[in-house]
Design a protein around this motif. Structure first.
Motif, PDB file in Angstrom:
ATOM      1  N   GLN A  37       0.828  -1.200   0.000  1.00 29.94           N
ATOM      2  CA  GLN A  37       0.000   0.000   0.000  1.00 29.94           C
ATOM      3  C   GLN A  37       0.864   1.254   0.000  1.00 29.94           C
ATOM      4  N   ALA A  38       1.962   1.208   0.760  1.00 29.76           N
ATOM      5  CA  ALA A  38       2.848   2.373   0.816  1.00 29.76           C
ATOM      6  C   ALA A  38       3.407   2.677  -0.561  1.00 29.76           C
ATOM      7  N   ALA A  39       3.815   1.634  -1.280  1.00 29.60           N
ATOM      8  CA  ALA A  39       4.375   1.840  -2.611  1.00 29.60           C
ATOM      9  C   ALA A  39       3.329   2.439  -3.546  1.00 29.60           C
ATOM     10  N   GLU A  40       2.074   2.025  -3.377  1.00 29.54           N
ATOM     11  CA  GLU A  40       1.007   2.566  -4.211  1.00 29.54           C
ATOM     12  C   GLU A  40       0.712   4.024  -3.893  1.00 29.54           C
ATOM     13  N   SER A  41       0.684   4.355  -2.597  1.00 32.48           N
ATOM     14  CA  SER A  41       0.195   5.667  -2.186  1.00 32.48           C
ATOM     15  C   SER A  41       1.224   6.771  -2.279  1.00 32.48           C
ATOM     16  N   ASP A  42       2.509   6.461  -2.094  1.00 33.90           N
ATOM     17  CA  ASP A  42       3.481   7.549  -2.078  1.00 33.90           C
ATOM     18  C   ASP A  42       4.671   7.333  -3.005  1.00 33.90           C
ATOM     19  N   GLY A  43       4.688   6.257  -3.750  1.00 36.60           N
ATOM     20  CA  GLY A  43       5.755   6.036  -4.708  1.00 36.60           C
ATOM     21  C   GLY A  43       7.019   5.464  -4.134  1.00 36.60           C
ATOM     22  N   VAL A  44       7.098   5.293  -2.818  1.00 38.27           N
ATOM     23  CA  VAL A  44       8.295   4.734  -2.205  1.00 38.27           C
ATOM     24  C   VAL A  44       8.305   3.222  -2.352  1.00 38.27           C
ATOM     25  N   VAL A  45       9.408   2.687  -2.835  1.00 35.10           N
ATOM     26  CA  VAL A  45       9.593   1.242  -2.868  1.00 35.10           C
ATOM     27  C   VAL A  45      10.400   0.876  -1.630  1.00 35.10           C
ATOM     28  N   ALA A  46       9.762   0.198  -0.700  1.00 35.39           N
ATOM     29  CA  ALA A  46      10.419  -0.147   0.556  1.00 35.39           C
ATOM     30  C   ALA A  46      11.564  -1.130   0.319  1.00 35.39           C
ATOM     31  N   VAL A  47      12.524  -1.134   1.218  1.00 33.91           N
ATOM     32  CA  VAL A  47      13.652  -2.062   1.118  1.00 33.91           C
ATOM     33  C   VAL A  47      13.131  -3.492   1.256  1.00 33.91           C
ATOM     34  N   ASN A  48      13.539  -4.349   0.361  1.00 34.31           N
ATOM     35  CA  ASN A  48      13.141  -5.758   0.402  1.00 34.31           C
ATOM     36  C   ASN A  48      14.108  -6.525   1.304  1.00 34.31           C
ATOM     37  N   TRP A  49      13.914  -6.370   2.600  1.00 31.95           N
ATOM     38  CA  TRP A  49      14.848  -6.990   3.548  1.00 31.95           C
ATOM     39  C   TRP A  49      15.023  -8.483   3.346  1.00 31.95           C
ATOM     40  N   PRO A  50      13.936  -9.268   3.203  1.00 26.47           N
ATOM     41  CA  PRO A  50      14.122 -10.713   3.058  1.00 26.47           C
ATOM     42  C   PRO A  50      14.965 -11.098   1.846  1.00 26.47           C
ATOM     43  N   GLY A  51      14.936 -10.275   0.806  1.00 26.53           N
ATOM     44  CA  GLY A  51      15.682 -10.597  -0.399  1.00 26.53           C
ATOM     45  C   GLY A  51      17.136 -10.176  -0.363  1.00 26.53           C
ATOM     46  N   LEU A  52      17.563  -9.556   0.730  1.00 22.98           N
ATOM     47  CA  LEU A  52      18.921  -9.017   0.788  1.00 22.98           C
ATOM     48  C   LEU A  52      19.958  -9.978   1.354  1.00 22.98           C
ATOM     49  N   GLY A  53      19.538 -11.185   1.755  1.00 18.20           N
ATOM     50  CA  GLY A  53      20.510 -12.104   2.306  1.00 18.20           C
ATOM     51  C   GLY A  53      20.906 -11.733   3.718  1.00 18.20           C
ATOM     52  N   SER A  54      22.102 -12.100   4.115  1.00 19.19           N
ATOM     53  CA  SER A  54      22.553 -11.858   5.481  1.00 19.19           C
ATOM     54  C   SER A  54      24.038 -11.557   5.514  1.00 19.19           C
ATOM     55  N   TYR A  55      24.464 -11.068   6.657  1.00 25.44           N
ATOM     56  CA  TYR A  55      25.879 -10.751   6.885  1.00 25.44           C
ATOM     57  C   TYR A  55      26.162 -11.028   8.346  1.00 25.44           C
ATOM     58  N   SER A  56      27.148 -11.861   8.622  1.00 27.17           N
ATOM     59  CA  SER A  56      27.412 -12.276   9.998  1.00 27.17           C
ATOM     60  C   SER A  56      28.136 -11.218  10.811  1.00 27.17           C
ATOM     61  N   GLY A  57      28.884 -10.345  10.149  1.00 27.38           N
ATOM     62  CA  GLY A  57      29.680  -9.363  10.874  1.00 27.38           C
ATOM     63  C   GLY A  57      30.845  -9.970  11.619  1.00 27.38           C
ATOM     64  N   ALA A  58      31.168 -11.234  11.324  1.00 24.80           N
ATOM     65  CA  ALA A  58      32.205 -11.929  12.089  1.00 24.80           C
ATOM     66  C   ALA A  58      33.615 -11.662  11.585  1.00 24.80           C
TER      67      ALA A  58
END
Length: 474
Positions: A37-58
């Protein structure tokens, strides 16, 4: 060294975070819409967190930056926030206590540190729960956005339209974008209006002027050799203005003004790092031929630059703002403009390899071999201790491969400088970096560390992601 936060997770948590937001937000979350809904109403494409993978920081660099970010965010959203914001105003917002840099830029930088720590699982809750930290961070974001002139007709307490306000809008909008799934609909609208207003203002400039056809210029030195602003490079102003344009383009790729933002972003990046040799160069970068578009320069051919009437290493590493564009576009799944990398290798080489005379005879480099010490050829008017300013830039240069042919490589300097940063932090228990005023005289010194740490961590996340290096340049 400060303790690491009590979690080994270094992944984006997104909407499914385990920090109990539903209970923590209560009424503050009322009106929140779904990402679609946010993308429809204000044009913002939210960050696709699940599609970004991961980083351990180790990895070693990741462990250092994690500790810096965790400590800084804990201090800023904990003791600093509590001492600064003690009550709500009648309209439900916190009192920013002004409209100047201290009142707006500082909380915006704090919000970048806090949001990054919270969404990446690096937040340290030992003195303030993540749920309470989330509420405080939301307060910063929603108040800053609501007080911008695009949303606020009250001239007594609104900000925007100033020399540095594109940068303040960038910080605020970046924090909001990271927190998008936790924001109410009104705050989202305010963030969009704020960022669009500042980005559109920048597109009115030309090849000489930042905005409009007069006033602030893009260059310290004109093509004909005239020095417009002696001892005051425009590099930093150009690349912090470009930051707002890059974020607007990344967040709102379908907006009617995105093409204008994208073009002006490239123009400002190239102007920021323009050197005399570029004025006769036939090179074309992101569709712009340097020799025909550039109208002046901001750095010397050897990569050095002047600010505050001196050759100033602290402003040489201010090109970190250009390199942050890698993570900004990366979060949107897109490539950043190659213009952001222009002349970075040359400036970094001047830090590492260029010789400068010592007062008592002999020569040295700005980076002292085997040491975290920095040599300031003409002095430093900001204080005595800035290890993370350099360690932050070192890591960005290393992650973007801009240290080719430079010895020692940037990764070695990152270790030296960021170990020194952690030593400074180890003097305190609350996560802060600085003690005596003379160490860093900027009143936003802790906030600057936090904002750098957040943005560097996001760059690390994308560069060393489980799905591969997500930093791309075109």
């Amino acid at each position: 060294m400060p303790d690491l936060p009590p979690t080994s997770r270094r992944r984006f948590l997104g909407a499914a975070s385990a920090i109990g937001l539903a209970g923590a937000f209560g009424a503050l979350g009322a009106g929140t819409t779904s990402t679609a809904q946010a993308a429809e109403s204000d044009g913002v494409v939210a960050v696709n967190w699940p599609g970004l993978g991961s980083y351990s920081g180790a990895d070693a660099a990741g462990s250092r930056v994690t500790a810096i970010l965790a400590g800084s965010a804990r201090y800023l959203i904990g003791p600093w926030y509590a001492a600064t914001y003690t009550h709500y105003l009648p309209d439900g917002y916190i009192d920013l206590k002004g409209t100047d840099e201290r009142a707006v830029r500082l909380p915006a930088m704090a919000a970048v540190a806090a949001t990054t720590a919270l969404v990446t699982g690096t937040y340290d809750p030992r003195t303030l729960s993540a749920a309470n930290a989330t509420v405080r961070t939301h307060n910063l974001i929603r108040t800053l956005a609501a007080r911008h002139r695009a949303n606020n007709p009250d001239t007594a307490n609104r900000w925007g339209g100033g020399w540095q306000t594109a940068l303040w809008a960038y910080y605020t909008a970046l924090a909001g974008w990271l927190f998008w799934d936790r924001l109410d609909a009104t705050t989202r609208r305010h963030l969009v209006a704020m960022l669009v207003w500042e980005a559109d203002r920048l597109t009115t400039g030309n090849g000489v002027h930042l905005i409009g056809t007069s006033g602030e210029q893009l260059y310290m030195t004109r093509r004909d050799g005239t020095v417009v602003t002696p001892g005051d490079s425009k590099a930093e102003e150009d690349n912090w203005s470009a930051a707002a344009l890059s974020l607007a383009a990344a967040m709102m790729p379908g907006h009617p003004n995105t093409a204008r933002w994208t073009r002006r972003n490239v123009e400002l990046l190239l102007a920021a790092a323009a050197r005399p040799a570029d004025l006769t160069s036939g090179e074309t970068i992101n569709g712009i031929q340097l020799s025909s578009w550039l109208r002046g320069t901001n750095i010397a051919d050897d990569g050095t630059l002047e600010n505050h009437a001196r050759l100033h290493p602290l402003y040489m590493v201010a090109f970190d703002q250009s390199l942050y564009q890698g993570f900004v576009f990366g979060l949107a799944g897109r490539a950043a403009p190659k213009a952001a990398l222009h002349n970075i290798t040359r400036t970094y080489g001047a830090l590492v390899d260029k010789s400068f005379p010592l007062p008592g005879g002999g020569v040295t480099h700005i980076y002292r071999p085997g040491s975290a010490e920095i040599f300031y050829p003409e002095g430093n008017d900001w204080g005595t201790h800035f290890p993370f300013y350099f360690g932050n830039f070192d890591l960005l240069v290393s992650l973007t491969g801009q240290d080719q042919g430079i010895t020692p490589p940037a990764a070695e300097w990152e270790r030296l400088h960021n170990d020194d940063q952690l030593s400074l932090m180890s003097r305190f228990t609350d996560g802060r970096t600085y003690g005596a005023a003379g160490e860093n005289t900027y009143y936003g010194r802790e906030h600057r560390v936090g904002a750098m740490a957040g943005q560097t961590y996001l760059t690390l996340f994308l560069a060393r992601n489980s799905t591969g290096n997500l930093l791309r340049w075109t």
